[in-house]
Write an enzyme that holds these catalytic residues in place. Structure first.
Site, PDB file in Angstrom:
ATOM      1  CE  LYS A 148       0.887   1.606   4.390  1.00  0.00           C
ATOM      2  NZ  LYS A 148       1.433   2.647   4.802  1.00  0.00           N
ATOM      3  CB  ALA A 180       9.619  -0.051   3.563  1.00  0.00           C
ATOM      4  N   GLY A 202       4.003  -6.190   5.744  1.00  0.00           N
ATOM      5  CA  GLY A 202       3.980  -7.561   7.221  1.00  0.00           C
ATOM      6  C   GLY A 202       2.279  -7.594   7.492  1.00  0.00           C
ATOM      7  CG  ASP A 205      -0.590   0.823   8.237  1.00  0.00           C
ATOM      8  OD1 ASP A 205      -1.814   1.021   8.184  1.00  0.00           O
ATOM      9  OD2 ASP A 205       0.431   0.816   7.900  1.00  0.00           O
TER      10      ASP A 205
END
Length: 284
Positions: free
Chosen positions: A14, A101, A106, A140
């Site tokens: 994303k 990043a 993950g 997330d």
């Protein structure tokens, strides 16, 4: 895709087109607001029944994933405890998304594993409970479980449908350095709230120019290359917007035409051969 007792899927990365950070909640988590978009960069996951729990990792970013106490193991434990799962599984991960990043790799893996385990166990867990488990794993993960472009708020648990995004190409750049989300949030200081226009399809190209990532200047303190990468993108021909995604250090540039993004990427690889980069599209 479910075939017999094996589940195969792609876990998509994303980008945050904007990320606003507000006050902390009583649980010591920051309230956030963001537009999360998924791109056609992905990890590949295969889950199959096994006589013992096993994780196997391959791919260009294999060495960046912890062998123990990683998000895959955490997801399996949380799912097993909630569902009373007795079966063991082997999870194969082809790690193609850079780690730590700002690309949600993950979280995307965790969401895909939740989905896969639930399908392999005949959807024992209801959708609303699956989202609760996702929230327990990470902020997330619910958006990644939703797996469509989405506005999120709160600390990631409030999701609302986003309007369609016009077709654009995305050039991602990562300096091949990891950055801890916790480190960035630990030095964050609350910004003043600036009123912005609402996003609708027809005003996207004006709306995007007002957007910001509140964590960017704090992430730059740990990874100064962020400034350099943004400068490169903002001075590149036909790049109409560039920002950091998530808590960094990956940055992205948006282009109306894929060929323009590809040309800039070729130039980047000559100038900065040690940086990782790639051209992708936003999923619609």
């Amino acid at each position: 895709m479910l075939k017999g007792k094996t589940f195969k899927c792609k876990a998509y990365a994303k980008i945050n087109l904007f990320l606003n950070v507000f006050n902390k909640t009583k649980d010591n988590l920051h309230n956030l607001k963001s537009l999360v978009c998924f791109i056609d960069l992905y990890d590949e996951i295969i889950i199959s029944e096994s006589n013992k729990f096993l994780i196997k990792i391959k791919g260009p970013f294999k060495s960046f994933v912890k062998k123990r106490e990683n998000i895959i193991e955490k997801t399996f434990i949380i799912f097993s405890k909630f569902s009373g799962l007795k079966t063991n599984y082997k999870i194969l991960l082809n790690k193609k998304i850079p780690v730590a990043a700002g690309l949600g790799g993950g979280s995307a893996d965790a969401a895909a594993i939740l989905q896969g385990l639930n399908l392999l166990n005949k959807k024992k867990i209801k959708k609303k409970d699956l989202f609760k488990l996702a929230m327990e794993i990470g902020s997330d993960v619910p958006a990644c479980l939703y797996n469509k472009n989405v506005f999120f708020s709160g600390y990631g648990q409030i999701l609302s449908k986003a309007p369609k995004i016009p077709p654009v190409s995305v050039l991602l750049i990562n300096p091949c350095k990891e950055l801890s989300t916790k480190k960035v949030f630990n030095i964050y200081k609350k910004n003043k709230l600036i009123k912005k226009s609402n996003f609708i399809y027809k005003n996207f190209f004006l709306w995007i120019l007002e957007q910001n990532n509140d964590l960017q200047k704090y992430a730059e303190k740990f990874v100064p290359e962020i400034k350099e990468m943004i400068k490169f993108l903002s001075s590149s021909k036909n790049c109409f917007f560039s920002k950091m995604t998530g808590s960094g250090p990956t940055v992205f540039g948006l282009f109306r035409k894929k060929i323009d993004a590809q040309k800039v990427n070729l130039l980047l690889k000559k100038k900065h051969p040690k940086w990782w980069s790639g051209v992708y599209s936003i999923k619609t």
